[in-house]
Design an enzyme around this catalytic site. Sequence first.
Site, PDB file in Angstrom:
ATOM      1  N   LYS A   1      26.564  -4.927  -2.583  1.00 54.29           N
ATOM      2  CA  LYS A   1      27.982  -4.940  -2.985  1.00 54.29           C
ATOM      3  C   LYS A   1      28.841  -4.279  -1.913  1.00 54.29           C
ATOM      4  CE  LYS A   1      26.969  -4.196  -7.900  1.00 54.29           C
ATOM      5  NZ  LYS A   1      27.258  -3.221  -8.964  1.00 54.29           N
TER       6      LYS A   1
ATOM      7  N   ARG B   1      11.714   3.650   2.799  1.00 53.16           N
ATOM      8  CA  ARG B   1      11.314   2.676   3.828  1.00 53.16           C
ATOM      9  C   ARG B   1      12.541   1.865   4.197  1.00 53.16           C
ATOM     10  NH1 ARG B   1       6.049  -1.059   4.125  1.00 53.16           N
ATOM     11  NH2 ARG B   1       5.312   0.962   4.861  1.00 53.16           N
TER      12      ARG B   1
ATOM     13  N   HIS C   1       5.887   5.903  11.225  1.00 58.14           N
ATOM     14  CA  HIS C   1       5.317   5.814   9.881  1.00 58.14           C
ATOM     15  C   HIS C   1       4.371   7.021   9.735  1.00 58.14           C
ATOM     16  CE1 HIS C   1       3.954   4.319   6.164  1.00 58.14           C
ATOM     17  NE2 HIS C   1       3.663   3.060   6.480  1.00 58.14           N
TER      18      HIS C   1
ATOM     19  N   ARG D   1       0.793  -1.231   0.000  1.00 55.95           N
ATOM     20  CA  ARG D   1       0.000   0.000   0.000  1.00 55.95           C
ATOM     21  C   ARG D   1       0.827   1.283   0.000  1.00 55.95           C
ATOM     22  NH1 ARG D   1      -2.994  -4.046   1.697  1.00 55.95           N
ATOM     23  NH2 ARG D   1      -1.062  -4.607   2.715  1.00 55.95           N
ATOM     24  N   THR D   2       1.830   1.346   0.861  1.00 61.22           N
ATOM     25  CA  THR D   2       2.565   2.613   0.963  1.00 61.22           C
ATOM     26  C   THR D   2       3.254   2.913  -0.356  1.00 61.22           C
ATOM     27  OG1 THR D   2       2.866   2.189   3.304  1.00 61.22           O
ATOM     28  CG2 THR D   2       4.258   3.906   2.337  1.00 61.22           C
TER      29      THR D   2
HETATM   30  C1  NCD Z   1       2.325  -0.973   8.067  1.00 60.63           C
HETATM   31  C2  NCD Z   1       3.840  -0.798   8.128  1.00 60.63           C
HETATM   32  O1  NCD Z   1       4.544  -1.028   7.146  1.00 60.63           O
HETATM   33  O2  NCD Z   1       4.275  -0.395   9.193  1.00 60.63           O
HETATM   34  N1  NCD Z   1       1.857  -1.188   6.775  1.00 60.63           N
HETATM   35  C3  NCD Z   1       1.560  -0.116   5.981  1.00 60.63           C
HETATM   36  O3  NCD Z   1       2.413   0.675   5.660  1.00 60.63           O
HETATM   37  N2  NCD Z   1       0.292   0.062   5.620  1.00 60.63           N
HETATM   38  C4  NCD Z   1       1.799  -1.953   9.043  1.00 60.63           C
HETATM   39  C5  NCD Z   1       2.381  -3.319   9.115  1.00 60.63           C
HETATM   40  O4  NCD Z   1       3.291  -3.679   8.388  1.00 60.63           O
HETATM   41  O5  NCD Z   1       1.878  -4.081   9.943  1.00 60.63           O
END
Ligand code: NCD
Length: 298
Positions: free
Chosen positions: A83, A104, A132, A54-55
Amino acid sequence: MNKKSIITTKNMTIDFVDNLITNAEKIRNSKGNEFSNFLQNKIIFSLFLEPSTRTYASFAAATHKLGGKLISVNDPQYSSLVKGESYEDMIKTIECYSDMIILRSPTKGMAEVASKIVEIPVINAGDGDGEHPTQALLDIYTIYREKGRLENINLGLVGDLKYSRTIHSLCYFAKIYNMNVYCISPKDISLPEYYENTCNIVAKTEKIEEVVRELDVIYVTRIQKERMPGLQNNFKTDLYKITPEIMSNARKDCIVMHPFPRNDEICTSFDNDKRAVYFRQIENGMWIRCSILKYCFS
Ligand code: NCD
């Protein structure tokens, strides 16, 4: 350079969030047309060193809706980290090609480190068990849309409150909106003291049935197995699982949210209940991310 990174929700104000929500609604109501050239000639670099559906996809969709271009490296296997390249060198390299980094990382604090290395905006799309912030923004946007208010909310935080970064970012918002927070989790994965002191905790329990009647919003998370090797089998969701039976005791207008991915903490048999808002929450993510991109380049 006027650099607008999004690393934490810690110092975000009500005015700032209101503004993001207003713009998200504007872009949404115009079906994306109003700002469709806003990111013209901008290159957004998405670097995801942990899994994401999703993100990543919502940031990609938001970039496209605003007319930007996207470069994605979404697997550490395909970066020069394997590497032996340093994180710093990689981030500086990306800056040479792009106008923004969406990052991320499995390591807490890495987005902040990146934001100090480069001159372009960095968006924290999740840093280990840290924060997040853009998820918390979409969560607040969802509460606003579904409940019509952000004040006077009894918020239940459910599941893995220790390692869920979405929970940590949401706690800062619970503070500014003065929400009453109910923590519902197994003791070993309860909310860290630091976040407990951040917001107004009115109850702590392992059993959702004890507090379910009082809640306006139930925010459920999965057990973050990848952050606690060896411990994953010790936690059962039985005491806090969202089922139609449990929800028969909840308020008629209580909403159930989840950042997803879900495991077994919400029964799929609850999905058709109008109080299950998690799929609408996912769509809200794209619109608030359009608004976040607009903010960063305004
Ligand atoms: C979350 C995350 O990555 O922290 N997911 C997301 O971005 N919607 C929640 C999770 O991974 O449980």
